[in-house]
Scaffold this motif. Sequence first.
Motif, mmCIF file in Angstrom:
data_model
loop_
_atom_site.group_PDB
_atom_site.id
_atom_site.type_symbol
_atom_site.label_atom_id
_atom_site.label_comp_id
_atom_site.label_asym_id
_atom_site.label_seq_id
_atom_site.Cartn_x
_atom_site.Cartn_y
_atom_site.Cartn_z
ATOM 1 N N TRP A 1 31.552 46.277 37.955
ATOM 2 C CA TRP A 1 31.673 47.482 37.465
ATOM 3 C C TRP A 1 32.097 47.142 35.834
ATOM 4 C CZ3 TRP A 1 36.224 51.187 38.777
ATOM 5 C CH2 TRP A 1 36.120 52.357 38.280
ATOM 6 N N LEU A 2 33.176 46.150 35.649
ATOM 7 C CA LEU A 2 33.419 45.871 34.232
ATOM 8 C C LEU A 2 32.244 45.111 33.639
ATOM 9 C CD1 LEU A 2 37.199 44.666 35.262
ATOM 10 C CD2 LEU A 2 36.532 46.366 33.587
ATOM 11 N N LEU A 3 31.695 44.355 33.976
ATOM 12 C CA LEU A 3 30.578 43.762 33.420
ATOM 13 C C LEU A 3 29.628 44.604 32.948
ATOM 14 C CD1 LEU A 3 30.543 40.245 35.296
ATOM 15 C CD2 LEU A 3 31.071 40.609 33.064
ATOM 16 N N GLY A 4 29.041 45.428 33.988
ATOM 17 C CA GLY A 4 28.020 46.500 33.869
ATOM 18 C C GLY A 4 28.497 47.415 32.774
ATOM 19 N N ARG A 5 29.701 47.859 32.558
ATOM 20 C CA ARG A 5 30.467 48.661 31.538
ATOM 21 C C ARG A 5 30.110 48.017 30.311
ATOM 22 N NH1 ARG A 5 31.919 53.317 32.647
ATOM 23 N NH2 ARG A 5 33.071 53.706 30.820
ATOM 24 N N ALA A 6 30.543 46.655 30.121
ATOM 25 C CA ALA A 6 30.646 46.178 29.056
ATOM 26 C C ALA A 6 29.347 45.940 28.718
ATOM 27 C CB ALA A 6 31.122 44.537 29.352
ATOM 28 N N SER A 7 28.268 45.744 29.400
ATOM 29 C CA SER A 7 27.008 45.499 28.893
ATOM 30 C C SER A 7 26.318 46.837 28.626
ATOM 31 C CB SER A 7 26.051 45.038 30.315
ATOM 32 O OG SER A 7 24.568 44.995 30.112
ATOM 33 N N HIS A 8 26.748 47.900 29.074
ATOM 34 C CA HIS A 8 26.288 49.170 28.780
ATOM 35 C C HIS A 8 26.679 49.348 27.466
ATOM 36 C CE1 HIS A 8 25.133 53.523 29.078
ATOM 37 N NE2 HIS A 8 26.443 53.663 28.616
ATOM 38 N N HIS A 9 28.143 49.235 27.122
ATOM 39 C CA HIS A 9 28.611 49.501 25.761
ATOM 40 C C HIS A 9 28.107 48.637 24.546
ATOM 41 C CE1 HIS A 9 31.569 52.309 27.031
ATOM 42 N NE2 HIS A 9 31.950 51.719 27.909
ATOM 43 N N THR A 10 27.703 47.268 25.075
ATOM 44 C CA THR A 10 26.819 46.413 23.830
ATOM 45 C C THR A 10 25.607 46.966 23.680
ATOM 46 O OG1 THR A 10 26.422 44.843 25.549
ATOM 47 C CG2 THR A 10 28.515 44.678 24.408
ATOM 48 N N LYS A 11 25.051 47.557 24.643
ATOM 49 C CA LYS A 11 23.572 48.064 24.216
ATOM 50 C C LYS A 11 23.528 49.105 23.424
ATOM 51 C CE LYS A 11 21.852 45.739 28.052
ATOM 52 N NZ LYS A 11 21.238 45.897 29.524
ATOM 53 N N GLY A 12 24.597 49.843 23.147
ATOM 54 C CA GLY A 12 24.704 51.032 22.356
ATOM 55 C C GLY A 12 24.949 52.241 23.199
#
Length: 144
Positions: free
Chosen positions: A130-141
């Motif tokens: 969940w955290l890694l997915g959210r972080a990835s989502h945030h870094t992709k804009g």
Amino acid sequence: MTGRGAPSGLPWREPSTWLVVALAGVFVLLGLLFVFAPRAGAALFGIPAPEGSDLSYVTAIGLRDLAFGAYLAALARLATQPIVGTVLGLTVLIPAGDVVLVFLARGFASPGHLLIHAGSGLVMAAGSFWLLGRASHHTKGGSS
């Protein structure tokens, strides 16, 4: 852990932050139980408590859980989502090892204890994804 001027810690408005904080609290409470009531801690862990100084392994489990809870709390306050997600992911090794230890000691005679440790690992793994997915989502804009 974050760039200069960037806010540190997990955002309090995110449910994933509350998962991390709840896990920290649970592990601190478990650690206290194992340190101050080692026989009860051993019963919860799933391996019978030995007599005398051999009971010290239970205190070691308690100190491990206290440390884990403390570093999760610190990471929630100081680190980014990818860091906390990575730590949760790596920490899955602890409950996986606990499953193995309980199984070696008791086999399938104590399925509830096996499920407690497996469930702990699943919660940590899910939190990590969940955290890694959210972080990835945030870094992709993306937005939340």
